[in-house]
Design an enzyme around this catalytic site. Structure first.
Site, PDB file in Angstrom:
ATOM      1  N   ASP A  67      -6.567  -6.710   3.922  1.00 50.64           N
ATOM      2  CA  ASP A  67      -6.013  -5.358   4.003  1.00 50.64           C
ATOM      3  C   ASP A  67      -6.097  -4.810   5.420  1.00 50.64           C
ATOM      4  O   ASP A  67      -7.198  -4.631   5.956  1.00 50.64           O
ATOM      5  CB  ASP A  67      -6.808  -4.452   3.036  1.00 50.64           C
ATOM      6  CG  ASP A  67      -6.238  -3.059   2.924  1.00 50.64           C
ATOM      7  OD1 ASP A  67      -5.156  -2.804   3.476  1.00 50.64           O
ATOM      8  OD2 ASP A  67      -6.897  -2.234   2.264  1.00 50.64           O
ATOM      9  N   GLY A  68      -4.928  -4.518   5.986  1.00 51.90           N
ATOM     10  CA  GLY A  68      -4.875  -3.869   7.291  1.00 51.90           C
ATOM     11  C   GLY A  68      -4.100  -4.673   8.320  1.00 51.90           C
ATOM     12  O   GLY A  68      -4.486  -5.795   8.655  1.00 51.90           O
ATOM     13  N   GLY A  69      -2.972  -4.124   8.752  1.00 48.04           N
ATOM     14  CA  GLY A  69      -2.184  -4.787   9.797  1.00 48.04           C
ATOM     15  C   GLY A  69      -1.559  -6.102   9.374  1.00 48.04           C
ATOM     16  O   GLY A  69      -1.242  -6.939  10.222  1.00 48.04           O
ATOM     17  N   HIS A  72      -1.164  -1.229  -4.291  1.00 46.90           N
ATOM     18  CA  HIS A  72      -2.464  -0.960  -3.680  1.00 46.90           C
ATOM     19  C   HIS A  72      -2.590   0.543  -3.416  1.00 46.90           C
ATOM     20  O   HIS A  72      -1.762   1.132  -2.724  1.00 46.90           O
ATOM     21  CB  HIS A  72      -2.570  -1.755  -2.379  1.00 46.90           C
ATOM     22  CG  HIS A  72      -3.885  -1.669  -1.695  1.00 46.90           C
ATOM     23  ND1 HIS A  72      -4.974  -2.440  -2.070  1.00 46.90           N
ATOM     24  CD2 HIS A  72      -4.317  -0.902  -0.658  1.00 46.90           C
ATOM     25  CE1 HIS A  72      -6.002  -2.154  -1.281  1.00 46.90           C
ATOM     26  NE2 HIS A  72      -5.636  -1.219  -0.426  1.00 46.90           N
ATOM     27  N   GLY A 122      -9.394   3.703   6.884  1.00 46.30           N
ATOM     28  CA  GLY A 122      -9.158   5.123   7.128  1.00 46.30           C
ATOM     29  C   GLY A 122      -7.714   5.455   7.447  1.00 46.30           C
ATOM     30  O   GLY A 122      -7.259   6.557   7.167  1.00 46.30           O
ATOM     31  N   PHE A 123      -6.997   4.496   7.996  1.00 49.41           N
ATOM     32  CA  PHE A 123      -5.624   4.777   8.418  1.00 49.41           C
ATOM     33  C   PHE A 123      -4.739   3.547   8.249  1.00 49.41           C
ATOM     34  O   PHE A 123      -5.209   2.419   8.421  1.00 49.41           O
ATOM     35  CB  PHE A 123      -5.598   5.181   9.906  1.00 49.41           C
ATOM     36  CG  PHE A 123      -6.487   6.355  10.198  1.00 49.41           C
ATOM     37  CD1 PHE A 123      -6.034   7.652  10.034  1.00 49.41           C
ATOM     38  CD2 PHE A 123      -7.806   6.151  10.598  1.00 49.41           C
ATOM     39  CE1 PHE A 123      -6.878   8.731  10.273  1.00 49.41           C
ATOM     40  CE2 PHE A 123      -8.656   7.218  10.844  1.00 49.41           C
ATOM     41  CZ  PHE A 123      -8.191   8.523  10.679  1.00 49.41           C
ATOM     42  N   GLY A 166      -1.248   1.475   9.579  1.00 47.46           N
ATOM     43  CA  GLY A 166      -0.575   1.265  10.851  1.00 47.46           C
ATOM     44  C   GLY A 166      -1.453   0.818  12.005  1.00 47.46           C
ATOM     45  O   GLY A 166      -1.077   0.952  13.168  1.00 47.46           O
ATOM     46  N   MET A 197      -9.330   7.922  -0.146  1.00 50.95           N
ATOM     47  CA  MET A 197     -10.205   8.277   0.984  1.00 50.95           C
ATOM     48  C   MET A 197     -10.810   9.656   0.762  1.00 50.95           C
ATOM     49  O   MET A 197     -10.096  10.580   0.350  1.00 50.95           O
ATOM     50  CB  MET A 197      -9.394   8.297   2.279  1.00 50.95           C
ATOM     51  CG  MET A 197      -8.668   6.991   2.550  1.00 50.95           C
ATOM     52  SD  MET A 197      -7.695   7.110   4.055  1.00 50.95           S
ATOM     53  CE  MET A 197      -6.899   5.493   4.057  1.00 50.95           C
ATOM     54  N   HIS A 219      -8.420   0.883  -4.167  1.00 47.16           N
ATOM     55  CA  HIS A 219      -9.370   0.623  -3.078  1.00 47.16           C
ATOM     56  C   HIS A 219     -10.095   1.926  -2.762  1.00 47.16           C
ATOM     57  O   HIS A 219      -9.518   2.839  -2.185  1.00 47.16           O
ATOM     58  CB  HIS A 219      -8.559   0.100  -1.871  1.00 47.16           C
ATOM     59  CG  HIS A 219      -9.355  -0.064  -0.615  1.00 47.16           C
ATOM     60  ND1 HIS A 219      -8.752  -0.278   0.609  1.00 47.16           N
ATOM     61  CD2 HIS A 219     -10.695  -0.065  -0.380  1.00 47.16           C
ATOM     62  CE1 HIS A 219      -9.689  -0.385   1.541  1.00 47.16           C
ATOM     63  NE2 HIS A 219     -10.867  -0.255   0.962  1.00 47.16           N
ATOM     64  N   ASP A 258      -4.932   3.508  -1.892  1.00 47.02           N
ATOM     65  CA  ASP A 258      -6.039   3.784  -0.972  1.00 47.02           C
ATOM     66  C   ASP A 258      -6.607   5.173  -1.211  1.00 47.02           C
ATOM     67  O   ASP A 258      -5.929   6.174  -0.969  1.00 47.02           O
ATOM     68  CB  ASP A 258      -5.533   3.688   0.476  1.00 47.02           C
ATOM     69  CG  ASP A 258      -5.247   2.256   0.863  1.00 47.02           C
ATOM     70  OD1 ASP A 258      -6.159   1.421   0.747  1.00 47.02           O
ATOM     71  OD2 ASP A 258      -4.112   1.971   1.286  1.00 47.02           O
ATOM     72  N   SER A 286       0.849  -1.202   0.000  1.00 48.94           N
ATOM     73  CA  SER A 286       0.000   0.000   0.000  1.00 48.94           C
ATOM     74  C   SER A 286       0.877   1.242   0.000  1.00 48.94           C
ATOM     75  O   SER A 286       1.617   1.508   0.955  1.00 48.94           O
ATOM     76  CB  SER A 286      -0.912   0.003   1.230  1.00 48.94           C
ATOM     77  OG  SER A 286      -1.500   1.282   1.338  1.00 48.94           O
ATOM     78  N   MET A 312     -12.348   4.077  -0.739  1.00 46.09           N
ATOM     79  CA  MET A 312     -13.037   4.299   0.536  1.00 46.09           C
ATOM     80  C   MET A 312     -13.777   5.620   0.397  1.00 46.09           C
ATOM     81  O   MET A 312     -13.457   6.629   1.035  1.00 46.09           O
ATOM     82  CB  MET A 312     -12.002   4.352   1.672  1.00 46.09           C
ATOM     83  CG  MET A 312     -11.474   2.974   2.031  1.00 46.09           C
ATOM     84  SD  MET A 312      -9.939   3.037   2.950  1.00 46.09           S
ATOM     85  CE  MET A 312      -8.787   3.090   1.589  1.00 46.09           C
ATOM     86  N   GLY A 341       1.083  -2.161   4.162  1.00 42.54           N
ATOM     87  CA  GLY A 341       1.589  -0.789   4.133  1.00 42.54           C
ATOM     88  C   GLY A 341       2.763  -0.633   5.073  1.00 42.54           C
ATOM     89  O   GLY A 341       3.925  -0.683   4.673  1.00 42.54           O
ATOM     90  N   SER A 342       2.458  -0.463   6.366  1.00 42.15           N
ATOM     91  CA  SER A 342       3.508  -0.210   7.359  1.00 42.15           C
ATOM     92  C   SER A 342       4.570  -1.293   7.402  1.00 42.15           C
ATOM     93  O   SER A 342       5.754  -0.992   7.525  1.00 42.15           O
ATOM     94  CB  SER A 342       2.898  -0.104   8.753  1.00 42.15           C
ATOM     95  OG  SER A 342       1.728   0.624   8.708  1.00 42.15           O
ATOM     96  N   MET A 401     -11.480  -6.299   4.971  1.00 44.46           N
ATOM     97  CA  MET A 401     -10.727  -5.354   5.803  1.00 44.46           C
ATOM     98  C   MET A 401     -10.400  -6.025   7.138  1.00 44.46           C
ATOM     99  O   MET A 401     -11.289  -6.529   7.827  1.00 44.46           O
ATOM    100  CB  MET A 401     -11.539  -4.082   6.070  1.00 44.46           C
ATOM    101  CG  MET A 401     -11.718  -3.160   4.869  1.00 44.46           C
ATOM    102  SD  MET A 401     -10.201  -2.676   4.028  1.00 44.46           S
ATOM    103  CE  MET A 401      -9.302  -1.831   5.336  1.00 44.46           C
TER     104      MET A 401
HETATM  105  C1  DX5 Z   1      -6.643   1.270   5.484  1.00 42.33           C
HETATM  106  C2  DX5 Z   1      -6.125   1.009   4.090  1.00 42.33           C
HETATM  107  C3  DX5 Z   1      -4.992   0.039   4.054  1.00 42.33           C
HETATM  108  C4  DX5 Z   1      -3.754   0.512   4.750  1.00 42.33           C
HETATM  109  C5  DX5 Z   1      -2.873  -0.658   5.053  1.00 42.33           C
HETATM  110  O1  DX5 Z   1      -7.735   2.113   5.410  1.00 42.33           O
HETATM  111  O2  DX5 Z   1      -7.151   0.484   3.281  1.00 42.33           O
HETATM  112  O3  DX5 Z   1      -4.705  -0.344   2.724  1.00 42.33           O
HETATM  113  O4  DX5 Z   1      -3.048   1.450   3.969  1.00 42.33           O
HETATM  114  O5  DX5 Z   1      -1.833  -0.214   5.853  1.00 42.33           O
HETATM  115  P1  DX5 Z   1      -1.227  -1.135   6.996  1.00 42.33           P
HETATM  116  O6  DX5 Z   1      -0.614  -2.331   6.334  1.00 42.33           O
HETATM  117  O7  DX5 Z   1      -0.210  -0.231   7.623  1.00 42.33           O
HETATM  118  O8  DX5 Z   1      -2.329  -1.511   7.934  1.00 42.33           O
HETATM  119 ZN    ZN Z   2      -6.607  -0.462   1.293  1.00 46.05          ZN
END
Ligand code: DX5
Ligand code: ZN
Length: 226
Positions: free
Chosen positions: A178-180, A36, A145-146, A148, A40, A69, A38, A11, A71, A200-201, A140
């Site tokens: 997607d996420g963490g 990926h 939204g964020f 990390g 928003m 993606h 994102d 991401s 959002m 992402g992170s 998800m």
């Molecule tokens: C969250 C995003 C994710 C996010 C993933 O709203 O859809 O794609 O960027 O980031 P990490 O891997 O840090 O959770």
């Molecule tokens: Zn995403």
């Protein structure tokens, strides 16, 4: 037993936007399968990210498919713009689409692959009547939204249930998470049925992001296999 290798979709949200081009080049040279992106809107989720000019810039320098993606509320209004900006795959949230079947058909008519996204509280059972229409289901594993945030453990159960449904219907949709996502949960997700891992992170905060991507790509490879 055959070891399944997931697709990895880093991401870009977690990249340093001051050096976006370098990040895209790094991803081009890495084992990443997709990028990926994102998007928003500050309404569907409590955050803004980036829009068309950034996607177009990434499109110019990326050699990999763009996994977009959305959002955003009322995604139908902008599908054509995202396709023109260079999206290969466009995913819309179940929670943002009153007429999901129509939105999926519209994405396909633009020549893109179509995905549907489920928030952590949304049951996979709600997709029963659209599973055979979509190319991808994005589950998800954090509230959108964020970047990390911490991975929600109930995701494993959702992936298993969805995988069973897809097999029962002989449907070919990919399951994306997607996420963490990191090396702590990646292998278990793949074993539960995940096909695509967004990260992402765990990629961009690594000292060597390309190595972090490679590690995710091969997370399910038994160490006894050489
Ligand atoms: C969250 C995003 C994710 C996010 C993933 O709203 O859809 O794609 O960027 O980031 P990490 O891997 O840090 O959770
Ligand atoms: Zn995403």
């Amino acid at each position: 037993m055959q070891q399944k290798t997931p697709l990895v979709a880093p991401s870009i949200l977690a990249a340093d936007f001051g050096f976006l081009n370098q990040s895209v080049q790094m991803l081009n040279d890495s084992e990443a399968d997709w990028l990926h992106l994102d998007i928003m809107d500050g309404s569907f989720v409590p955050n803004f990210s980036f829009g068309f000019p950034v996607i177009e810039a990434i499109r110019k320098s990326s050699t990999k498919p763009l996994d977009v993606h959305l959002m955003i509320n009322e995604p139908d209004r902008y599908l054509q713009r995202f396709a023109q900006a260079g999206a290969h795959l466009i995913s819309v949230h179940y929670e943002a689409c009153t007429h999901l079947h129509r939105s999926i058909a519209a994405i396909k008519s633009l020549g893109c692959k179509a995905g549907v996204v489920l928030n952590p509280h949304t049951s996979v059972n709600l997709l029963d009547d659209i599973l055979t229409e979509v190319d991808l289901v994005l589950i998800m594993s954090v509230n959108p939204g964020f970047g990390g945030q911490r991975f929600i453990e109930n995701t494993y159960r959702k992936v298993r249930v969805l995988k069973e449904k897809l097999i029962a219907r002989n449907a070919s949709a990919l399951i994306e998470i997607d996420g963490g996502v990191d090396l702590q949960n990646a292998a278990a997700l793949v074993q539960a049925g995940a096909d695509v891992l967004v990260a992402g992170s765990s990629v961009f905060s690594a000292k060597e992001p390309a190595k972090a991507i490679s590690a995710l790509k091969h997370c399910n490879t038994s160490s006894t296999i050489v």
